[in-house]
Design a protein around this motif. Sequence first.
Motif, PDB file in Angstrom:
ATOM      1  N   SER A 108       0.809  -1.227   0.000  1.00  0.00           N
ATOM      2  CA  SER A 108       0.000   0.000   0.000  1.00  0.00           C
ATOM      3  C   SER A 108       0.829   1.258   0.000  1.00  0.00           C
ATOM      4  CB  SER A 108      -0.976  -0.001   1.192  1.00  0.00           C
ATOM      5  OG  SER A 108      -1.883  -1.072   1.075  1.00  0.00           O
ATOM      6  N   ARG A 109       2.010   1.182  -0.568  1.00  0.00           N
ATOM      7  CA  ARG A 109       2.848   2.376  -0.721  1.00  0.00           C
ATOM      8  C   ARG A 109       2.792   2.804  -2.177  1.00  0.00           C
ATOM      9  NH1 ARG A 109       6.513  -0.949   1.747  1.00  0.00           N
ATOM     10  NH2 ARG A 109       7.940  -0.796  -0.015  1.00  0.00           N
ATOM     11  N   SER A 110       1.910   3.760  -2.449  1.00  0.00           N
ATOM     12  CA  SER A 110       1.751   4.239  -3.815  1.00  0.00           C
ATOM     13  C   SER A 110       2.128   5.705  -3.903  1.00  0.00           C
ATOM     14  CB  SER A 110       0.321   4.045  -4.292  1.00  0.00           C
ATOM     15  OG  SER A 110      -0.553   4.817  -3.506  1.00  0.00           O
ATOM     16  N   LYS A 111       2.457   6.128  -5.126  1.00  0.00           N
ATOM     17  CA  LYS A 111       2.850   7.513  -5.350  1.00  0.00           C
ATOM     18  C   LYS A 111       1.662   8.369  -5.793  1.00  0.00           C
ATOM     19  CE  LYS A 111       6.867   8.229  -7.309  1.00  0.00           C
ATOM     20  NZ  LYS A 111       7.741   8.602  -6.194  1.00  0.00           N
ATOM     21  N   TYR A 112       0.805   7.773  -6.584  1.00  0.00           N
ATOM     22  CA  TYR A 112      -0.341   8.507  -7.114  1.00  0.00           C
ATOM     23  C   TYR A 112      -1.554   7.587  -7.151  1.00  0.00           C
ATOM     24  CZ  TYR A 112       3.457  11.430  -8.858  1.00  0.00           C
ATOM     25  OH  TYR A 112       4.579  12.203  -8.955  1.00  0.00           O
ATOM     26  N   TRP A 113      -2.713   8.222  -7.029  1.00  0.00           N
ATOM     27  CA  TRP A 113      -3.986   7.502  -7.067  1.00  0.00           C
ATOM     28  C   TRP A 113      -4.924   8.128  -8.080  1.00  0.00           C
ATOM     29  CZ3 TRP A 113      -4.758   3.270  -4.051  1.00  0.00           C
ATOM     30  CH2 TRP A 113      -3.939   3.119  -2.926  1.00  0.00           C
ATOM     31  N   GLY A 114      -5.818   7.307  -8.592  1.00  0.00           N
ATOM     32  CA  GLY A 114      -6.906   7.839  -9.393  1.00  0.00           C
ATOM     33  C   GLY A 114      -8.105   8.146  -8.514  1.00  0.00           C
ATOM     34  N   GLN A 115      -9.194   8.559  -9.144  1.00  0.00           N
ATOM     35  CA  GLN A 115     -10.404   8.928  -8.405  1.00  0.00           C
ATOM     36  C   GLN A 115     -11.336   7.740  -8.188  1.00  0.00           C
ATOM     37  OE1 GLN A 115     -11.077  12.020  -6.991  1.00  0.00           O
ATOM     38  NE2 GLN A 115      -8.906  12.162  -7.471  1.00  0.00           N
ATOM     39  N   GLY A 116     -11.105   6.679  -8.903  1.00  0.00           N
ATOM     40  CA  GLY A 116     -11.871   5.464  -8.686  1.00  0.00           C
ATOM     41  C   GLY A 116     -13.042   5.292  -9.633  1.00  0.00           C
ATOM     42  N   THR A 117     -13.446   4.040  -9.786  1.00  0.00           N
ATOM     43  CA  THR A 117     -14.627   3.692 -10.569  1.00  0.00           C
ATOM     44  C   THR A 117     -15.413   2.643  -9.798  1.00  0.00           C
ATOM     45  OG1 THR A 117     -15.409   2.953 -12.753  1.00  0.00           O
ATOM     46  CG2 THR A 117     -13.424   1.907 -11.933  1.00  0.00           C
ATOM     47  N   GLN A 118     -16.725   2.826  -9.752  1.00  0.00           N
ATOM     48  CA  GLN A 118     -17.577   1.960  -8.945  1.00  0.00           C
ATOM     49  C   GLN A 118     -17.878   0.656  -9.685  1.00  0.00           C
ATOM     50  OE1 GLN A 118     -19.066   2.478  -5.703  1.00  0.00           O
ATOM     51  NE2 GLN A 118     -19.571   0.311  -5.993  1.00  0.00           N
ATOM     52  N   VAL A 119     -17.701  -0.437  -8.966  1.00  0.00           N
ATOM     53  CA  VAL A 119     -18.115  -1.752  -9.460  1.00  0.00           C
ATOM     54  C   VAL A 119     -19.144  -2.298  -8.490  1.00  0.00           C
ATOM     55  CG1 VAL A 119     -17.401  -4.132  -9.878  1.00  0.00           C
ATOM     56  CG2 VAL A 119     -15.947  -2.235 -10.632  1.00  0.00           C
ATOM     57  N   THR A 120     -20.300  -2.640  -9.006  1.00  0.00           N
ATOM     58  CA  THR A 120     -21.361  -3.203  -8.182  1.00  0.00           C
ATOM     59  C   THR A 120     -21.791  -4.537  -8.767  1.00  0.00           C
ATOM     60  OG1 THR A 120     -22.147  -0.984  -7.609  1.00  0.00           O
ATOM     61  CG2 THR A 120     -23.643  -2.823  -7.195  1.00  0.00           C
ATOM     62  N   VAL A 121     -21.727  -5.563  -7.940  1.00  0.00           N
ATOM     63  CA  VAL A 121     -22.104  -6.905  -8.373  1.00  0.00           C
ATOM     64  C   VAL A 121     -23.390  -7.273  -7.655  1.00  0.00           C
ATOM     65  CG1 VAL A 121     -21.387  -9.300  -8.614  1.00  0.00           C
ATOM     66  CG2 VAL A 121     -19.672  -7.470  -8.640  1.00  0.00           C
ATOM     67  N   SER A 122     -24.423  -7.475  -8.420  1.00  0.00           N
ATOM     68  CA  SER A 122     -25.730  -7.760  -7.830  1.00  0.00           C
ATOM     69  C   SER A 122     -26.029  -9.243  -7.866  1.00  0.00           C
ATOM     70  CB  SER A 122     -26.828  -6.994  -8.575  1.00  0.00           C
ATOM     71  OG  SER A 122     -26.957  -7.502  -9.885  1.00  0.00           O
ATOM     72  N   SER A 123     -26.710  -9.692  -6.811  1.00  0.00           N
ATOM     73  CA  SER A 123     -27.105 -11.098  -6.738  1.00  0.00           C
ATOM     74  C   SER A 123     -28.595 -11.229  -7.014  1.00  0.00           C
ATOM     75  CB  SER A 123     -26.772 -11.673  -5.364  1.00  0.00           C
ATOM     76  OG  SER A 123     -27.362 -10.885  -4.360  1.00  0.00           O
TER      77      SER A 123
END
Length: 123
Positions: A108-123
Motif C-alpha cells: 500500500s505504498r503508492s505515489k499517485y492515485w486515481g479517483q476510482g470507478t464503482q463496481v457493483t455486483v448484484s445477486s
Amino acid sequence: QVQLVESGGGLVQVGGSLRLSCAASGITIRTYAMGWYRQAPGKEREFVSAISWNGVTIYYEDSVKGRFTISRDNAKSMVYLQMFNLKPEDTAVYYCAVGDSTLALKSSRSKYWGQGTQVTVSS
C-alpha cells in the motif's frame, strides 16, 4: 500534473465480467509499477493487484486469484484489470495507482492515485 483516470466500472450480475481501464497522463508509466486497489463500503482500501513496469512480476490478492487479470500497455499509458466470475464481495470502488515497485504497491505504498470507478455486483 499526474492524472490517473479509471473507467469501465458499472453494475453487473453475479458471475459476470468487467474490464477496468486506467489512463495515465503526466507520467511515464513504463518506469513504474502499476496497481489496482478497492474499497468497499465501511471497509478500508485493500490491495487487489500489481504489475511491474515490464509486466514480468504480477501479484494478486488471494480472493481474486484466478478471476482477475492485470495487464498494461506502456505505449498507450494504460493499465487494465479484467475481472471474471464477479461476486457480490467484489463490490467496491476500484482505484488505479502508481508505485515504485510491485512490492511497494502490495504494501500500500503508492505515489499517485486515481479517483476510482464503482463496481457493483448484484445477486
